[in-house]
Design a protein around this motif. Structure first.
Motif, PDB file in Angstrom:
ATOM      1  N   PRO A  19     -58.523  29.555  -5.784  1.00 24.81           N
ATOM      2  CA  PRO A  19     -59.107  29.595  -7.132  1.00 24.81           C
ATOM      3  C   PRO A  19     -60.540  30.136  -7.100  1.00 24.81           C
ATOM      4  CG  PRO A  19     -58.098  27.459  -6.676  1.00 24.81           C
ATOM      5  CD  PRO A  19     -58.115  28.215  -5.389  1.00 24.81           C
ATOM      6  N   GLU A  20     -60.817  31.102  -7.967  1.00 23.77           N
ATOM      7  CA  GLU A  20     -62.122  31.769  -7.960  1.00 23.77           C
ATOM      8  C   GLU A  20     -63.285  30.847  -8.296  1.00 23.77           C
ATOM      9  OE1 GLU A  20     -62.331  36.181  -8.884  1.00 23.77           O
ATOM     10  OE2 GLU A  20     -60.677  35.507 -10.156  1.00 23.77           O
ATOM     11  N   HIS A  21     -63.030  29.708  -8.935  1.00 20.37           N
ATOM     12  CA  HIS A  21     -64.120  28.798  -9.256  1.00 20.37           C
ATOM     13  C   HIS A  21     -64.550  27.973  -8.039  1.00 20.37           C
ATOM     14  CE1 HIS A  21     -60.605  26.160  -9.789  1.00 20.37           C
ATOM     15  NE2 HIS A  21     -61.428  25.171  -9.507  1.00 20.37           N
ATOM     16  N   ILE A  22     -63.821  28.087  -6.937  1.00 19.94           N
ATOM     17  CA  ILE A  22     -64.198  27.410  -5.692  1.00 19.94           C
ATOM     18  C   ILE A  22     -64.960  28.420  -4.841  1.00 19.94           C
ATOM     19  CG2 ILE A  22     -63.338  26.295  -3.597  1.00 19.94           C
ATOM     20  CD1 ILE A  22     -60.986  25.257  -5.272  1.00 19.94           C
ATOM     21  N   SER A  23     -66.160  28.039  -4.413  1.00 20.50           N
ATOM     22  CA  SER A  23     -67.061  28.988  -3.757  1.00 20.50           C
ATOM     23  C   SER A  23     -66.452  29.647  -2.529  1.00 20.50           C
ATOM     24  CB  SER A  23     -68.384  28.308  -3.395  1.00 20.50           C
ATOM     25  OG  SER A  23     -68.176  27.264  -2.457  1.00 20.50           O
ATOM     26  N   THR A  24     -65.734  28.889  -1.698  1.00 22.00           N
ATOM     27  CA  THR A  24     -65.161  29.502  -0.494  1.00 22.00           C
ATOM     28  C   THR A  24     -64.125  30.563  -0.856  1.00 22.00           C
ATOM     29  OG1 THR A  24     -63.590  27.671  -0.323  1.00 22.00           O
ATOM     30  CG2 THR A  24     -65.573  27.552   1.049  1.00 22.00           C
ATOM     31  N   ALA A  25     -63.346  30.318  -1.885  1.00 19.94           N
ATOM     32  CA  ALA A  25     -62.356  31.307  -2.319  1.00 19.94           C
ATOM     33  C   ALA A  25     -63.059  32.550  -2.848  1.00 19.94           C
ATOM     34  CB  ALA A  25     -61.441  30.715  -3.384  1.00 19.94           C
ATOM     35  N   ALA A  26     -64.075  32.349  -3.664  1.00 20.57           N
ATOM     36  CA  ALA A  26     -64.808  33.485  -4.235  1.00 20.57           C
ATOM     37  C   ALA A  26     -65.475  34.311  -3.143  1.00 20.57           C
ATOM     38  CB  ALA A  26     -65.845  32.985  -5.242  1.00 20.57           C
ATOM     39  N   LEU A  27     -66.056  33.650  -2.157  1.00 18.00           N
ATOM     40  CA  LEU A  27     -66.722  34.376  -1.068  1.00 18.00           C
ATOM     41  C   LEU A  27     -65.734  35.133  -0.194  1.00 18.00           C
ATOM     42  CD1 LEU A  27     -69.411  31.737  -0.063  1.00 18.00           C
ATOM     43  CD2 LEU A  27     -69.825  33.990  -1.092  1.00 18.00           C
ATOM     44  N   ARG A  28     -64.583  34.547   0.074  1.00 17.57           N
ATOM     45  CA  ARG A  28     -63.570  35.231   0.885  1.00 17.57           C
ATOM     46  C   ARG A  28     -63.007  36.441   0.146  1.00 17.57           C
ATOM     47  NH1 ARG A  28     -61.113  29.555   3.313  1.00 17.57           N
ATOM     48  NH2 ARG A  28     -63.114  29.005   4.259  1.00 17.57           N
ATOM     49  N   SER A  45     -55.515  45.828  -7.496  1.00 18.14           N
ATOM     50  CA  SER A  45     -55.455  44.437  -7.979  1.00 18.14           C
ATOM     51  C   SER A  45     -54.068  43.828  -7.810  1.00 18.14           C
ATOM     52  CB  SER A  45     -55.912  44.352  -9.432  1.00 18.14           C
ATOM     53  OG  SER A  45     -55.062  45.126 -10.251  1.00 18.14           O
ATOM     54  N   ASN A  46     -53.032  44.664  -7.699  1.00 17.91           N
ATOM     55  CA  ASN A  46     -51.679  44.150  -7.468  1.00 17.91           C
ATOM     56  C   ASN A  46     -51.552  43.488  -6.096  1.00 17.91           C
ATOM     57  OD1 ASN A  46     -50.550  45.036  -9.945  1.00 17.91           O
ATOM     58  ND2 ASN A  46     -50.410  47.109  -9.102  1.00 17.91           N
ATOM     59  N   LEU A  47     -52.456  43.837  -5.186  1.00 21.48           N
ATOM     60  CA  LEU A  47     -52.401  43.285  -3.825  1.00 21.48           C
ATOM     61  C   LEU A  47     -53.199  41.991  -3.685  1.00 21.48           C
ATOM     62  CD1 LEU A  47     -52.705  46.566  -1.734  1.00 21.48           C
ATOM     63  CD2 LEU A  47     -50.642  45.254  -2.271  1.00 21.48           C
ATOM     64  N   ILE A  48     -53.814  41.541  -4.771  1.00 27.92           N
ATOM     65  CA  ILE A  48     -54.566  40.288  -4.763  1.00 27.92           C
ATOM     66  C   ILE A  48     -53.763  39.263  -5.547  1.00 27.92           C
ATOM     67  CG2 ILE A  48     -56.694  39.107  -5.412  1.00 27.92           C
ATOM     68  CD1 ILE A  48     -58.061  41.910  -5.274  1.00 27.92           C
ATOM     69  N   SER A  49     -53.372  38.195  -4.879  1.00 29.15           N
ATOM     70  CA  SER A  49     -52.578  37.160  -5.519  1.00 29.15           C
ATOM     71  C   SER A  49     -53.368  35.847  -5.483  1.00 29.15           C
ATOM     72  CB  SER A  49     -51.236  37.014  -4.795  1.00 29.15           C
ATOM     73  OG  SER A  49     -50.380  36.189  -5.529  1.00 29.15           O
ATOM     74  N   MET A  50     -53.639  35.302  -6.641  1.00 28.13           N
ATOM     75  CA  MET A  50     -54.410  34.070  -6.743  1.00 28.13           C
ATOM     76  C   MET A  50     -53.475  32.864  -6.571  1.00 28.13           C
ATOM     77  SD  MET A  50     -57.149  35.653  -7.107  1.00 28.13           S
ATOM     78  CE  MET A  50     -58.342  34.349  -7.303  1.00 28.13           C
TER      79      MET A  50
END
Length: 169
Positions: A19-28, A45-50
């Motif tokens: 989840p992008e609201h979690i800093s480690t996820a956003a940084l990675r 963007s099709n290759l990025i799956s949240m």
């Protein structure tokens, strides 16, 4: 990890992100994007799956990536639980690692080297992270007026058998 995959010849690199609201996820995710940009590889963007940093999230995300008409030749998972889910989805579809898809996980768990093939991972210095956190907490207790400090510890890429050139396909 992305640079490693690029050095092997991969250009369609998928990312299972938390989840992008979690800093480690956003940084990675930021690191993923930066490495692609630095290599002049257009971000698809099709290759990025949240996902949700859980096994079921990694499973669902990998299913989505495998269902793409032009699926990735390599995938990076943002944590160990999502990596387990991604591996489950890969095995259920009988996709061969690393011949059909290279896989990089995040966090070096004891089981990572025992997989077939052994999993390439980004390892964090977990003991040092715990020690630094404890020291920061103790310092905050002793000096509550001191400004907040941030410590960044280096990760290490441990290359194992789950990554290879896409030419192996």
């Amino acid at each position: 990890a992305v640079e490693h995959l690029i050095s092997l010849g991969h250009r369609r690199i998928g990312m299972i992100s938390g989840p992008e609201h979690i800093s480690t996820a956003a940084l990675r995710l930021k690191g993923y994007r930066s490495a692609l940009e630095d290599a002049n590889i257009q971000i698809d963007s099709n290759l990025i799956s949240m996902a949700n940093f859980r096994q079921d999230g990694g499973y669902q995300a990998m299913q989505e990536l495998l269902a793409l008409p032009d699926r990735p030749t390599a995938v990076i998972s943002s944590n160990n639980l999502m990596t387990l889910g991604a591996l489950q989805a890969i095995h259920e579809k009988c996709v061969k690692i690393p011949d059909e898809v290279a896989v990089v996980g995040f966090d070096d768990m004891p089981w990572a080297a025992s997989l077939q093939p052994p999993l390439t991972v980004v390892a964090q210095p977990t003991y040092e992270i715990g020690t630094a956190a404890a020291n920061l907490l103790l310092d905050r207790i002793d000096n509550p007026e001191r400004p907040t400090r941030r410590i960044t510890l280096e990760t290490e890429l441990i290359v194992r058998g789950s990554t290879a050139s896409p030419d192996c396909n």
